[in-house]
Design an enzyme around this catalytic site. Structure first.
Site, PDB file in Angstrom:
ATOM      1  N   HIS A  62      79.128 -51.913  21.109  1.00  0.00           N
ATOM      2  CA  HIS A  62      79.188 -53.307  21.551  1.00  0.00           C
ATOM      3  C   HIS A  62      78.247 -54.171  20.718  1.00  0.00           C
ATOM      4  O   HIS A  62      77.226 -53.683  20.208  1.00  0.00           O
ATOM      5  CB  HIS A  62      78.769 -53.407  23.016  1.00  0.00           C
ATOM      6  CG  HIS A  62      79.783 -52.881  23.978  1.00  0.00           C
ATOM      7  ND1 HIS A  62      79.835 -53.287  25.289  1.00  0.00           N
ATOM      8  CD2 HIS A  62      80.784 -51.984  23.832  1.00  0.00           C
ATOM      9  CE1 HIS A  62      80.814 -52.665  25.912  1.00  0.00           C
ATOM     10  NE2 HIS A  62      81.404 -51.856  25.037  1.00  0.00           N
ATOM     11  N   GLU A  64      76.026 -56.383  21.556  1.00  0.00           N
ATOM     12  CA  GLU A  64      74.642 -56.431  22.031  1.00  0.00           C
ATOM     13  C   GLU A  64      73.864 -55.192  21.613  1.00  0.00           C
ATOM     14  O   GLU A  64      72.676 -55.272  21.283  1.00  0.00           O
ATOM     15  CB  GLU A  64      74.595 -56.545  23.559  1.00  0.00           C
ATOM     16  CG  GLU A  64      75.272 -57.776  24.110  1.00  0.00           C
ATOM     17  CD  GLU A  64      76.711 -57.527  24.562  1.00  0.00           C
ATOM     18  OE1 GLU A  64      77.084 -58.085  25.607  1.00  0.00           O
ATOM     19  OE2 GLU A  64      77.443 -56.774  23.885  1.00  0.00           O
ATOM     20  N   CYS A  92      78.215 -56.438  29.780  1.00  0.00           N
ATOM     21  CA  CYS A  92      78.702 -55.369  30.652  1.00  0.00           C
ATOM     22  C   CYS A  92      77.505 -54.605  31.229  1.00  0.00           C
ATOM     23  O   CYS A  92      76.358 -54.857  30.839  1.00  0.00           O
ATOM     24  CB  CYS A  92      79.609 -54.431  29.851  1.00  0.00           C
ATOM     25  SG  CYS A  92      78.698 -53.394  28.675  1.00  0.00           S
ATOM     26  N   CYS A  95      75.304 -52.870  28.425  1.00  0.00           N
ATOM     27  CA  CYS A  95      74.519 -53.802  27.614  1.00  0.00           C
ATOM     28  C   CYS A  95      73.409 -54.461  28.433  1.00  0.00           C
ATOM     29  O   CYS A  95      72.297 -54.634  27.936  1.00  0.00           O
ATOM     30  CB  CYS A  95      75.430 -54.837  26.976  1.00  0.00           C
ATOM     31  SG  CYS A  95      76.539 -54.102  25.748  1.00  0.00           S
TER      32      CYS A  95
END
Length: 170
Positions: A62, A64, A92, A95
């Site tokens: 991801h 992040e 999410c 993260c």
């Protein structure tokens, strides 16, 4: 709710969110879901990332996570105290957890994620006092622009799938 520690103006917030949007556009350019993130410390961008799940076939790829990793390398520590994270889509659970564990102090996001956002929409992990760290959260920074990136991406993806299906029938 945790209070904002920095003195970022709306102009500063939009500036950094535009940098995150540029990262999201990089993701879209390689057919990844357009989510981008930047981490700022003392007015300097120290971490950047964009989604790469399809390219890496790794669930944790991801935006992040990449930004946090780069920022930690930059400061030479796993602690990102005093840092602000800007991301185009509400984080999410994974993260948000990484943000808490790395001690990011402020999180700014663009578009909400009603199905999985954990910075206030679906649930709020970042402001849960049961954790030993919390983060200030602010949503809607260039939210319309961030949301439109996702809408356009998924519309185009559905169109491509439709065309492929039609080609297979012919």
């Amino acid at each position: 709710m945790k209070e904002q520690l920095s003195e970022l103006t709306l102009t500063n917030k939009e500036y950094y969110m535009n940098k995150a949007i540029r990262m999201a556009e990089k993701a879209a350019s390689i057919d990844e879901v357009p989510i981008g993130a930047v981490i700022v410390l003392d007015g300097e961008i120290i971490g950047r990332g964009y989604n790469l799940r399809e390219h890496t076939q790794q669930a944790a790829s991801h935006a992040e996570m990449f930004a946090i990793e780069e920022a930690c390398k930059h400061v030479g520590s796993w602690r990102l105290e005093g840092a602000q994270l800007f991301v185009t889509l509400e984080p999410c659970p994974m993260c948000s957890g990484a943000m808490l564990l790395s001690r990011v102090d402020e999180v700014y996001y663009g578009a909400p994620d009603p199905k999985g956002g954990t910075a206030g929409t679906f649930m709020n992990l970042l402001d849960d006092e049961r954790f030993n760290h919390t983060a200030y959260v602010e949503s809607g920074i260039l939210g319309e622009k961030c949301g439109q990136l996702l809408t356009d991406f998924f519309r185009e993806l559905r169109q491509k799938k439709k065309e492929l299906k039609k080609q297979k029938k012919d």
